[in-house]
Design an enzyme around this catalytic site. Structure first.
Site, mmCIF file in Angstrom:
data_model
loop_
_atom_site.group_PDB
_atom_site.id
_atom_site.type_symbol
_atom_site.label_atom_id
_atom_site.label_comp_id
_atom_site.label_asym_id
_atom_site.label_seq_id
_atom_site.Cartn_x
_atom_site.Cartn_y
_atom_site.Cartn_z
ATOM 1 N N ARG A 25 0.823 -1.216 0.000
ATOM 2 C CA ARG A 25 0.000 0.000 0.000
ATOM 3 C C ARG A 25 0.854 1.262 0.000
ATOM 4 O O ARG A 25 0.488 2.255 0.636
ATOM 5 C CB ARG A 25 -0.950 0.021 1.207
ATOM 6 C CG ARG A 25 -1.860 -1.202 1.315
ATOM 7 C CD ARG A 25 -2.927 -1.168 0.244
ATOM 8 N NE ARG A 25 -3.905 -2.230 0.451
ATOM 9 C CZ ARG A 25 -5.183 -2.021 0.719
ATOM 10 N NH1 ARG A 25 -5.644 -0.801 0.810
ATOM 11 N NH2 ARG A 25 -6.005 -3.031 0.860
ATOM 12 N N ARG A 29 -4.118 5.945 0.275
ATOM 13 C CA ARG A 29 -4.827 6.960 1.042
ATOM 14 C C ARG A 29 -3.984 7.804 1.986
ATOM 15 O O ARG A 29 -4.434 8.850 2.432
ATOM 16 C CB ARG A 29 -5.981 6.304 1.811
ATOM 17 C CG ARG A 29 -7.109 5.891 0.893
ATOM 18 C CD ARG A 29 -8.179 5.137 1.633
ATOM 19 N NE ARG A 29 -7.652 3.871 2.119
ATOM 20 C CZ ARG A 29 -8.359 2.996 2.801
ATOM 21 N NH1 ARG A 29 -9.605 3.256 3.117
ATOM 22 N NH2 ARG A 29 -7.817 1.853 3.186
ATOM 23 N N ARG A 38 -9.187 11.162 -5.306
ATOM 24 C CA ARG A 38 -10.329 10.349 -4.906
ATOM 25 C C ARG A 38 -11.583 11.168 -4.629
ATOM 26 O O ARG A 38 -12.692 10.639 -4.689
ATOM 27 C CB ARG A 38 -9.972 9.516 -3.666
ATOM 28 C CG ARG A 38 -9.349 8.207 -3.984
ATOM 29 C CD ARG A 38 -10.349 7.229 -4.588
ATOM 30 N NE ARG A 38 -11.158 6.569 -3.572
ATOM 31 C CZ ARG A 38 -12.471 6.606 -3.530
ATOM 32 N NH1 ARG A 38 -13.140 7.315 -4.414
ATOM 33 N NH2 ARG A 38 -13.131 5.947 -2.600
ATOM 34 N N ASP A 74 -6.320 -3.598 -7.366
ATOM 35 C CA ASP A 74 -6.892 -4.155 -6.144
ATOM 36 C C ASP A 74 -7.119 -5.649 -6.338
ATOM 37 O O ASP A 74 -7.413 -6.094 -7.450
ATOM 38 C CB ASP A 74 -8.220 -3.464 -5.801
ATOM 39 C CG ASP A 74 -8.627 -3.734 -4.364
ATOM 40 O OD1 ASP A 74 -8.017 -3.138 -3.462
ATOM 41 O OD2 ASP A 74 -9.509 -4.558 -4.141
ATOM 42 N N TYR A 168 -13.912 -13.096 0.519
ATOM 43 C CA TYR A 168 -14.635 -11.895 0.067
ATOM 44 C C TYR A 168 -15.903 -12.268 -0.698
ATOM 45 O O TYR A 168 -16.938 -11.621 -0.551
ATOM 46 C CB TYR A 168 -13.742 -11.020 -0.814
ATOM 47 C CG TYR A 168 -12.869 -10.076 -0.019
ATOM 48 C CD1 TYR A 168 -13.410 -8.987 0.654
ATOM 49 C CD2 TYR A 168 -11.492 -10.273 0.068
ATOM 50 C CE1 TYR A 168 -12.615 -8.125 1.384
ATOM 51 C CE2 TYR A 168 -10.688 -9.413 0.799
ATOM 52 C CZ TYR A 168 -11.262 -8.340 1.455
ATOM 53 O OH TYR A 168 -10.471 -7.486 2.185
#
Ligand code: 1CP
Length: 361
Positions: A25, A29, A38, A74, A168
């Site tokens: 990552r 963010r 974003r 992702d 998931y």
């Protein structure tokens, strides 16, 4: 030139002048530019826009000085060709739902909002997918990013491991206890096996396509496998991770990463991979002992320390890990899990510099 990079050398357990470092990552963010982007652009639109992917991937690598870049994408994108709706809800993380059946009258047909995968029939219906085509946008982004990236910086492609992806699909999003996944494993082991085989097969094609497009290393994320006991890992996850890794074309190193793998690290490393990624809950020197010397090791600073620690505390953390790695070849420095969104960017830049300086040989 890229083949001689410190990162790829360390993956091959060759001597390097210093310890290479990149961060899971490393783009995302915690970076102001990304957050600004974003505000205007949905996450999936970013992932499917090759110019944005190239810019974010290379921007992050250059800003922090990492020894490798990881393509901005992702692990969940593959659920779309499998036939599900994927969305990212603000604050709530990803949501995977069954796509409304096509052709049904408005207001009828399948409910949106139903969990993606519920029955053995759902598993039977999962299509065989051709990621080269259905996820072609990623291959294009990899080609373009590889061309634009400095030649000496390797590009990492990635995918989720079968267990993490299955969880998931079954949970429909993030989960704390993985109750539905474990219930499924217990009650319907046959359908579970079929599901895992289908995911492993599709993921192998997906990763091989990424290598053909220009990825020079691959990471398989088994992010949630730590919810399993050693026995469950051995019976329900390991055979499928091993099959996936065996089906990958030879030639680029495979990093096999999991969190919470301490209770079954020997089994986890035996499932395969040229590099084993360990989280921060296990000591790196102990992990090294348990893995043996035939695989390189990646890790494992606590992402929380990077986020909230002072620079002096972070430095002590780095020194401790480098001491445990003992200057032996085959260590790639990373966090134990991804960079947390609250992490000050200056800590990230400082971390990379510290690893480079303190590991000089
Ligand atoms: O709102 C946003 O901007 C989206 C946040 C975001 C980002 C930046 C998500 C949603 N995914 C990503 C990028 C991403 N995901 C990368 C980028 C490359 C880099 O590392 O720089 C990578 C490697 C991933 C992989 C990924 N996605 C994993 C494995 C890594 C890990 O952290 O364990 C997992 C579990 C996911 C699922 C996912 N996607 C996004 C979120 C918030 C999550 C986690 C949700 C959960 O808690 O289950």
């Amino acid at each position: 030139m890229t083949e001689d990079s410190v990162f790829l050398k360390a993956c091959r357990r060759e001597e390097t002048p210093y310890t290479p470092v990149w961060l899971m990552r490393q783009a995302g963010r915690y970076m102001k530019d990304y957050r600004l982007l974003r505000e205007r652009t949905p996450f999936l639109d970013i992932c499917k826009n090759k110019d944005l992917v190239t810019e974010i991937t290379i921007g992050a690598q250059e800003k922090i000085g990492a020894d490798a870049a990881i393509i901005f994408s992702d692990i969940l994108l593959i659920v779309e060709p499998f036939g599900f709706d994927l969305s990212y809800l603000k604050g709530d993380g990803p949501s995977i739902r069954r796509a409304p059946s096509t052709g049904s009258a408005r207001g009828s047909g399948q409910r949106r909002g139903a969990r993606a995968l519920r029955t053995a029939e759902d598993v039977e219906r999962l299509p065989d997918i051709d990621p080269e085509e259905s996820l072609g946008f990623l291959m294009e982004a990899i080609r373009q990013t590889r061309r634009a990236l400095k030649p000496e910086v390797p590009l990492i492609g990635f995918a989720g491991a079968p267990f993490t992806l299955a969880s998931y699909l079954i949970e429909g999003g993030a989960s704390k206890d993985f109750a539905a996944t474990k219930e499924w494993m217990r009650r319907r082991p046959g359908a579970w096996g079929v599901l895992m085989e289908k995911i492993a097969r599709a993921t192998a094609k997906y990763l091989n396509a990424q290598v053909r497009a220009g990825a020079q290393a691959l990471q398989i994320f088994d992010s949630w496998v730590g919810c399993l006991s050693a026995e469950e890992y051995k019976n329900f996850a390991l055979p499928h991770s091993a099959a996936l890794i065996r089906s990958l074309d030879q030639g680029v190193p495979v990093i096999h990463f999991g969190t919470g793998t301490d209770p079954f690290l020997e089994l986890f490393s035996r499932a395969g991979g040229d590099v084993i990624g360990v989280d921060h809950r296990v000591r790196l020197d102990e992990a090294r002992e348990r893995i043996g010397t035939k695989q390189a090791i990646q890790g494992n600073l606590d992402p929380q320390l990077l986020s909230t620690g002072s620079l002096a505390e972070i430095k002590r953390g780095v020194q401790s890990i480098l001491k445990q790695a003992a200057g032996r070849s085959g260590h790639i420095f990373n966090l134990g899990h991804g960079v947390l969104p609250e992490t000050p960017p200056k800590n990230v830049v400082a971390l990379i510099q510290m690893v480079h300086e303190l590991s000089q040989r």
